[in-house]
Design a protein around this motif. Structure first.
Motif, PDB file in Angstrom:
ATOM      1  N   HIS A 110       8.510 -13.051  -1.043  1.00  0.00           N
ATOM      2  CA  HIS A 110       7.173 -12.512  -0.800  1.00  0.00           C
ATOM      3  C   HIS A 110       6.518 -12.070  -2.111  1.00  0.00           C
ATOM      4  O   HIS A 110       5.334 -12.313  -2.339  1.00  0.00           O
ATOM      5  N   ASP A 152       4.178  -5.533   4.802  1.00  0.00           N
ATOM      6  CA  ASP A 152       5.435  -5.700   5.509  1.00  0.00           C
ATOM      7  C   ASP A 152       5.218  -6.190   6.947  1.00  0.00           C
ATOM      8  O   ASP A 152       5.952  -7.049   7.453  1.00  0.00           O
ATOM      9  N   ILE A 153       4.196  -5.646   7.592  1.00  0.00           N
ATOM     10  CA  ILE A 153       3.868  -6.055   8.963  1.00  0.00           C
ATOM     11  C   ILE A 153       3.307  -7.477   8.974  1.00  0.00           C
ATOM     12  O   ILE A 153       3.679  -8.302   9.811  1.00  0.00           O
ATOM     13  N   GLN A 188      21.378 -13.728   8.886  1.00  0.00           N
ATOM     14  CA  GLN A 188      19.923 -13.689   8.825  1.00  0.00           C
ATOM     15  C   GLN A 188      19.335 -13.243  10.159  1.00  0.00           C
ATOM     16  O   GLN A 188      19.744 -13.717  11.215  1.00  0.00           O
ATOM     17  N   HIS A 211       3.980  -9.842   6.911  1.00  0.00           N
ATOM     18  CA  HIS A 211       5.069 -10.800   6.701  1.00  0.00           C
ATOM     19  C   HIS A 211       5.837 -11.042   7.998  1.00  0.00           C
ATOM     20  O   HIS A 211       6.189 -12.164   8.323  1.00  0.00           O
ATOM     21  N   ARG A 251      13.642 -12.990   9.147  1.00  0.00           N
ATOM     22  CA  ARG A 251      14.207 -13.842   8.097  1.00  0.00           C
ATOM     23  C   ARG A 251      14.887 -13.024   7.004  1.00  0.00           C
ATOM     24  O   ARG A 251      15.139 -13.518   5.915  1.00  0.00           O
ATOM     25  N   TRP A 311      17.980 -11.184   5.185  1.00  0.00           N
ATOM     26  CA  TRP A 311      19.412 -11.372   5.103  1.00  0.00           C
ATOM     27  C   TRP A 311      20.093 -10.023   4.945  1.00  0.00           C
ATOM     28  O   TRP A 311      19.597  -9.149   4.250  1.00  0.00           O
ATOM     29  N   GLU A 323       6.178 -14.594   9.989  1.00  0.00           N
ATOM     30  CA  GLU A 323       7.455 -15.242  10.318  1.00  0.00           C
ATOM     31  C   GLU A 323       7.530 -15.565  11.813  1.00  0.00           C
ATOM     32  O   GLU A 323       8.015 -16.615  12.210  1.00  0.00           O
ATOM     33  N   TRP A 339       0.831  -1.195   0.000  1.00  0.00           N
ATOM     34  CA  TRP A 339       0.000   0.000   0.000  1.00  0.00           C
ATOM     35  C   TRP A 339       0.867   1.247   0.000  1.00  0.00           C
ATOM     36  O   TRP A 339       1.892   1.287   0.655  1.00  0.00           O
ATOM     37  N   ARG A 367      22.681 -17.055  12.608  1.00  0.00           N
ATOM     38  CA  ARG A 367      22.567 -17.845  11.388  1.00  0.00           C
ATOM     39  C   ARG A 367      23.335 -17.125  10.314  1.00  0.00           C
ATOM     40  O   ARG A 367      23.005 -15.999   9.978  1.00  0.00           O
ATOM     41  N   PHE A 368      24.331 -17.780   9.780  1.00  0.00           N
ATOM     42  CA  PHE A 368      25.026 -17.122   8.689  1.00  0.00           C
ATOM     43  C   PHE A 368      25.485 -18.042   7.597  1.00  0.00           C
ATOM     44  O   PHE A 368      25.537 -19.263   7.755  1.00  0.00           O
ATOM     45  N   ARG A 416       7.509  -0.660  17.104  1.00  0.00           N
ATOM     46  CA  ARG A 416       6.723  -1.690  16.411  1.00  0.00           C
ATOM     47  C   ARG A 416       5.842  -2.416  17.409  1.00  0.00           C
ATOM     48  O   ARG A 416       6.305  -2.826  18.462  1.00  0.00           O
ATOM     49  N   LEU A 461      16.793 -13.607  12.730  1.00  0.00           N
ATOM     50  CA  LEU A 461      15.962 -14.766  13.083  1.00  0.00           C
ATOM     51  C   LEU A 461      14.469 -14.412  13.076  1.00  0.00           C
ATOM     52  O   LEU A 461      13.622 -15.244  12.746  1.00  0.00           O
ATOM     53  N   PRO A 515      -0.225  -3.120   6.882  1.00  0.00           N
ATOM     54  CA  PRO A 515       0.672  -3.185   5.725  1.00  0.00           C
ATOM     55  C   PRO A 515       1.232  -4.588   5.515  1.00  0.00           C
ATOM     56  O   PRO A 515       1.421  -5.349   6.468  1.00  0.00           O
ATOM     57  N   VAL A 553      20.810 -17.749  17.727  1.00  0.00           N
ATOM     58  CA  VAL A 553      20.291 -16.688  16.862  1.00  0.00           C
ATOM     59  C   VAL A 553      21.254 -16.377  15.730  1.00  0.00           C
ATOM     60  O   VAL A 553      20.916 -15.632  14.818  1.00  0.00           O
ATOM     61  N   ILE A 571      21.551 -16.617  -1.846  1.00  0.00           N
ATOM     62  CA  ILE A 571      20.237 -16.855  -1.212  1.00  0.00           C
ATOM     63  C   ILE A 571      19.167 -16.180  -2.066  1.00  0.00           C
ATOM     64  O   ILE A 571      19.475 -15.285  -2.851  1.00  0.00           O
ATOM     65  N   GLY A 587       9.194   1.738   9.235  1.00  0.00           N
ATOM     66  CA  GLY A 587       8.436   1.078  10.293  1.00  0.00           C
ATOM     67  C   GLY A 587       7.220   0.308   9.812  1.00  0.00           C
ATOM     68  O   GLY A 587       6.638  -0.466  10.564  1.00  0.00           O
ATOM     69  N   SER A 588       6.821   0.501   8.570  1.00  0.00           N
ATOM     70  CA  SER A 588       5.601  -0.171   8.119  1.00  0.00           C
ATOM     71  C   SER A 588       5.657  -0.603   6.665  1.00  0.00           C
ATOM     72  O   SER A 588       4.777  -1.340   6.213  1.00  0.00           O
ATOM     73  N   GLY A 589       6.648  -0.143   5.908  1.00  0.00           N
ATOM     74  CA  GLY A 589       6.665  -0.453   4.483  1.00  0.00           C
ATOM     75  C   GLY A 589       5.663   0.365   3.679  1.00  0.00           C
ATOM     76  O   GLY A 589       5.512   0.161   2.479  1.00  0.00           O
ATOM     77  N   VAL A 590       4.948   1.280   4.337  1.00  0.00           N
ATOM     78  CA  VAL A 590       3.996   2.143   3.631  1.00  0.00           C
ATOM     79  C   VAL A 590       4.708   3.440   3.238  1.00  0.00           C
ATOM     80  O   VAL A 590       5.330   4.077   4.084  1.00  0.00           O
TER      81      VAL A 590
END
Lengths: 331, 331
Positions: free
Chosen positions: A181, B178-179, B6, B181, B11, B13, B185, A13, A96-97, B280, B8, B176, A94, A174, A311-314
């Motif tokens: 998504h 993004d939220i 990554q 997703h 998710r 990277w 996760e 959005w 992970r690499f 958040r 955790l 949104p 935690v 990766i 903070g929201s991707g909006v």
């Protein structure tokens, strides 16, 4: 009243902030022309200039093996990913690499230090996109590579640190979550409707016309209905194909003039704005499918992302997409 | 060798570009101190300064109804979302939109034009976070609101257009993507392990210690293992709770000093960098659950996003998180 618009493909959005709307021409004035203009044809300190070629970093050039090159691909001297090394995954709590193996290459688009894609000839741009395709196909063969990103940072606000015209090619070990998504959303649309969401958007834009900028036999460019920022443009191939690496090379001669046309309009109407150019394509190991569709995105850097976007991707877009398209069409 | 790390919880990277790594102290030098420093206590042209209050825009103040205020919440004069109006959804081919109804408020954090959160007293910061909570709870009651974002843009590179210290509160009529997703996760981790991924990360960081910055009885601050940019910090409450709006208000007196401590370290060690602060929290209509966990993120704007980030969601971070944490601890 402001509007929230949804991108049909990504489901993201954006807020089209009509209350704060600014006429498209204000963005031409906002551009500070400090970076890409009035440079010399040659800069002896520039690592991409003729005479400074580090041949041990060179991957390939056009014309092949000629003493004078038009475009070159070189390995990044300070790569974000290492070309040599094994792919090792480690999961430890935690932490992970994965070892940072992959490709980080620079495509030097032109011999001249002061050239710029928007002002190149169709032939010159064609050799740039041919290089994308050539390296894309070559890197895809490496089993460690899962996803390729082709992009260009034009100008300081877009993240460029060197002014000599160049693109970057990154081969990642990766598939990023963001890409997963997008593919998932496209697949869902396909499952619901039996159609590719990008083909659907393209047909709709072509029939509406109000956000179109330019088109030819194989490609079409329009401002996104749900643009996340002013003059956010997609160039879509008309033929459905998930991966850029699988295109018919003969269509590249149609991509170059359309790309030039769009960039030239931005250059002249908006005073050579800083922008990012991104080529999105399906992950390298995924077969052709009915739901994903490769394309080019052009994102001029005319507004700044801030807390809401993080903070929201909006995104808040203070420009009306239909007005931006009319402005670029010269209406 | 560079590393891909990554997060955790999300998710996502990031590339920790050790080949291009820069010592943490270089970021102090990179900051241009043009914006938040050496200002006067009062600016007669500033809409947030004492004497310029537009009372018809005021929502509330602390102390309540006092003639002299410490903090105020006002409606944004040029709101991205309109407070009055019905929520109407329209789907018309690719054109999917919702009327832009919601909230867009400004929290003026201090009377003084030249105050800054990092240098305020614990009491002053506490009244800021109390205002977040108060408005968050009040706005959540509006059935049109699905998600709340609290954030602060500090400095020009973080998107601030006015220097008077302020935060923003936005109430969105959608959740949104993004939220969604991120929640998805977190839920997946919970389904796999029976645990909250944020609680897991917090426990792990506390036991490792190498990325910790500060902690107290109720909160802990650390640099993210998979920081997307240099000095990317999370402040997590120790008590598991999905929504900030459901916290026990008595714990706010522990949040304020920890936030002050972290911001003061950034201020002194990095020369008052531009940053975004983001709170958040779970979407407003979702019940408390075992998988999501509210928190504060602080993202200093010390590097610039470019084509790779836009095109793949993968960030290149040229700073080593463990070194950044040690630097902020003063080691």
């Amino acid at each position: 009243m402001p509007e929230l618009r949804q991108n049909l493909a990504t489901r993201e959005w954006v807020i089209i902030a009509s209350e704060r709307a600014r006429r498209p021409n204000v963005y031409a004035e906002a551009t500070d022309r400090t970076f890409t203009h009035e440079r010399d044809e040659h800069d002896e300190r520039c690592p991409f200039c003729v005479g400074n070629e580090e041949l041990d970093l060179e991957v390939c050039r056009l014309p092949d093996d000629g003493p004078e090159w038009d475009t070159r691909v070189v390995r990044n001297k300070y790569p974000a990913l290492a070309e040599v090394g094994p792919l090792i995954r480690t999961f430890n709590g935690v932490e992970r690499f994965i070892t940072g193996v992959g490709y980080h290459e620079v495509l030097v688009e032109h011999r001249l230090h002061n050239a710029t894609l928007a002002l190149m000839t169709d032939e010159e741009i064609r050799s740039v996109v041919e290089m994308y395709l050539r390296r894309g196909r070559e890197i895809s063969v490496d089993p460690r590579v899962e996803h390729l990103v082709f992009f260009k940072n034009h100008g300081e606000r877009a993240g460029a640190s060197l002014p000599h015209p160049h693109s970057q090619i990154i081969g990642l070990p990766i598939v990023p979550g963001d890409i997963r998504h997008r593919i998932e959303e496209a697949r869902r649309f396909f499952d619901d409707t039996g159609r590719c969401v990008f083909c659907t958007m393209l047909d709709d834009e072509l029939s509406r016309g109000e956000r179109m900028i330019a088109e030819n036999e194989h490609f079409a460019a329009f401002i996104l209905y749900a643009s996340s920022s002013p003059f956010h443009i997609w160039i879509l191939p008309r033929a459905h194909r998930a991966s850029f690496m699988h295109i018919d090379p003969s269509t590249l001669k149609y991509l170059a003039p359309l790309l030039r046309d769009v960039l030239f309009r931005l250059y002249t109407h908006l005073n050579d704005p800083d922008y990012n150019l991104i080529l999105r394509s399906s992950p390298t190991k995924e077969p052709e499918n009915g739901y994903f569709h490769w394309y080019l995105a052009i994102v001029p850097r005319l507004s700044r992302s801030a807390g809401l976007e993080l903070g929201s991707g909006v995104w808040i877009n203070p420009a009306i997409p239909e007005e931006c398209a009319a402005f670029l069409r010269g209406e």
